[in-house]
Design an enzyme around this catalytic site. Sequence first.
Site, PDB file in Angstrom:
ATOM      1  N   LYS A   1      15.268   6.632 -33.295  1.00 18.73           N
ATOM      2  CA  LYS A   1      16.638   6.129 -33.486  1.00 18.73           C
ATOM      3  C   LYS A   1      17.173   5.536 -32.190  1.00 18.73           C
ATOM      4  CE  LYS A   1      19.906   9.195 -34.247  1.00 18.73           C
ATOM      5  NZ  LYS A   1      20.962   9.001 -33.234  1.00 18.73           N
TER       6      LYS A   1
ATOM      7  N   HIS B   1      15.293  21.612 -42.168  1.00 12.96           N
ATOM      8  CA  HIS B   1      15.938  20.304 -42.152  1.00 12.96           C
ATOM      9  C   HIS B   1      16.154  19.858 -43.598  1.00 12.96           C
ATOM     10  CE1 HIS B   1      14.773  20.512 -38.034  1.00 12.96           C
ATOM     11  NE2 HIS B   1      15.275  19.339 -37.763  1.00 12.96           N
TER      12      HIS B   1
END
Length: 888
Positions: A554, A162
Amino acid sequence: MSLEPTNTEAIRVITRFEASHGIPEAMRADVRMLGGLLGQVLRESGTPGLFDDVERLRIATIQAAETESDEAFERATAIAESFTLERADEVARAFTCYFHLVNLAEEHQRVRVLRERAGQPGREDAADTVATAFAQLRREVGDDEARRRLAELRFHPVFTAHPTEARRRAVSSSIRRLSELLTQHDAASPGGAEERRAVRRMLEEVDTLWRTAPLRAQKPSPTDEVRTVMSVFDETLFTTVPHVYRRIDDALRGEASGHDAPVVPAFVRVGSWVGGDRDGNPFVTASVTREAAEIAADHVLRGIERATERIGRTLTLDAADTPPSADVTAIWRRFETAQPDLAAEIAKRSPDEPHRRAMLSLGHRVHATRTGGGDGYGAPQELLDDLRALQRSLIDAGARRHAFGGVQHLIWQVETYGFHLTELEVRQHSKVHAQALAELESGAALSEQTEEVLEVFRAIADIQKRHGLRAAGRYVVSFTQSAADLAAVHRLAGHALGADAPVLDVVPLFETFADLQAAPAILAEAVRFPEFRARMAATDNRLEVMLGYSDSSKDVGPVAANLALYEAQREIAQWAKASSIRLTLFHGRGGALGRGGGPANSAILAQPPHSVDGRFKLTEQGEVIFARYGEPAIAMRHIDQVAAATLLASSPTVEQRISGAAERFSSIATTMDAASRERFFSLVGADGFAPWFATVTPLEEIGLLALGSRPARRGLSVESLEDLRAIPWVFAWTQARINLAGWFGLGSALEAVGDEQALREAYREWPLLRTMIDNVAMSLAKTDERIARRYLALGDRDDLAAIVLEELRLTREWVVRLTGGEGLLENKPILQRAVQLRTPYVDALSLLQLRALRGLRSDAAQQADDPELRRLLLLSVSGVAAGLQNTG
């Protein structure tokens, strides 16, 4: 912290600033020396006046931070605005270099403290070590049960690609060389030739750091990312992990350690998504996955080969005093037959030293394994059998120190890493599988994407044949929303290879709020599938389930996400226990606090009962990999701490405390959940939120940074948050000094409860809430309201800005009330010092970033392609990431 100021007023301001934060004297000396070297480099290599401009801005931001004066802050802003773009570029680079040096000095201080503790009897026996955890378990469950749990202990970090490491590899390498020079400087006699030599070489290295371009010219390829992660194994983990085992065995067994068989198992397993994670990354192909496995295998086999040769050279034990066993003699005879020339050469160098001969012959066979020679090992178990035969021979001959010394270290390494080094995991989105199956079962011509999906299974099968099942066997399904999503993997493997399909452990990844709630029912259905039943039967009824922290946060905000994750773990663990399933929960925790980060050991000890059971697996990414595993002493301490928490999490005392607190404070959790979600949706659900978010943060520009091979978002639009990946969501808020992803909604949640006394009690006694609030305190400490206001002003939405600022005020107020004191992190003074010392310097970079962002936002049509403004912004992004020490 100093760039060696020459101005009397500057010296006074900096000295007062340092003294007020209690920086340890040894670390202060390191920072002053490194900062002084940087100052010398800026004067020698920078353009005329650069050093003075850096000093002006630095002193101004320190004064603004100290006085909290608007006038001082405006003065610092004016200085940042006064620079030409060329000068602003240089100043941003200088502050970024400075952060790298400060971070190095802080790491060096941590290592210094760890070594000092190790040299003082009793000091190393901290409360959070495996030795003390084992002692507590023995008191609670008895010796036999404690030993059984120790034998089954497992810590499984999984390294990911990532894109959260903002530093270039060249910069990281330079910093590592500086670290080695700092160690040499510590060991040198004051004023002596060695000290002068170390300082001269450090000056040269700081000059290299200054002259090295801080930004990557292009995105790294997936193979580049594989090689970057390999550097951690080569430089640290391969040799460090057996030392962790040894240190624990020393603590548990005292003088018997190294003389008798160890009680500590090889409990570390290292996984990797680097080269295997194709969810949203079109550059990770089947050929990349094959190459990743080959690179990792080459690295570990080289390491084993070197270790075998090194140990072999020390086994100069004469046959008369240390006779070989029949098994060791047989090992040598087989080698003589297979490799007569090599055997003759070894025998000539090792007269009457049978154990040395045997060990060196093993090294040659490992070499043949790596290079594809005919005498190589077919599997790591064959090497382990030979090593254990040699170990038994040494024991029988009375050479127990050799048997349980270097030979044992090598056995631990092979048990930990096999011939594959990392257990490579493939990850793909459930929608990709569904599309591939639809094509395959409709009889239509196959798309390129579907052909690639099938080729991945062939790659896994090839890797398993070459390097064993551990090398590549887990297949993670992103956005698992039904049991059919899991069955799809086995169906696709069948389409690819029929009866020759690879052995697979299919791992569901539950990410959204709704998916977490549905997880227990999905699992109950999935384990009835024949493929799942067969695999679980072959693995002692083991099952692995992954939980996503990023997208759930999120999706519903950090508070509701944390509560939902706890509840999902509790229900899954209860279901697994009732079904006699040996569950491993795989935590998709990011490095940043907004992605489930924070101290891993605290998080482990806050997990629901039976959800750990001696096994802890989590993702490690970006800057976290190098922070936790890049330096041997820190890596040893981290692994010991996490393993201790993993062992202790299933103790009766801990489980009773967690379950009792969760039940006692369930009404508080319910209230917090509802209030935090309502507040979060009032912001992200507002009309126009997504484009406003992209305007008030450097979201678009972050996508231009060459951080990693993966695209920053799944689609092209920022009209919706659904296609935005969690990393840029967190990274962008962090760069704007708002850190919203880490705290938003907690203030409203606590305000909805309202009962301060009850909340104080919950903070003391409920590990989940304590961990949540402590992590939010860290996130808030890295937030700067004055700078945040300026970012929020970039968007023409005073209503949304007001929501953010009001929630910030409310959250800070409640966190300080519950943690005690008058400010953030007062209950964690070392952490508080680290944050406060960096704040003025991060402020300087933030002011430069704001200047660039305002320019880019002022007239998008004309300014969007301004290369100087864009470069300044990207430089400041890299610098702020270095200063805050976390990105996404």
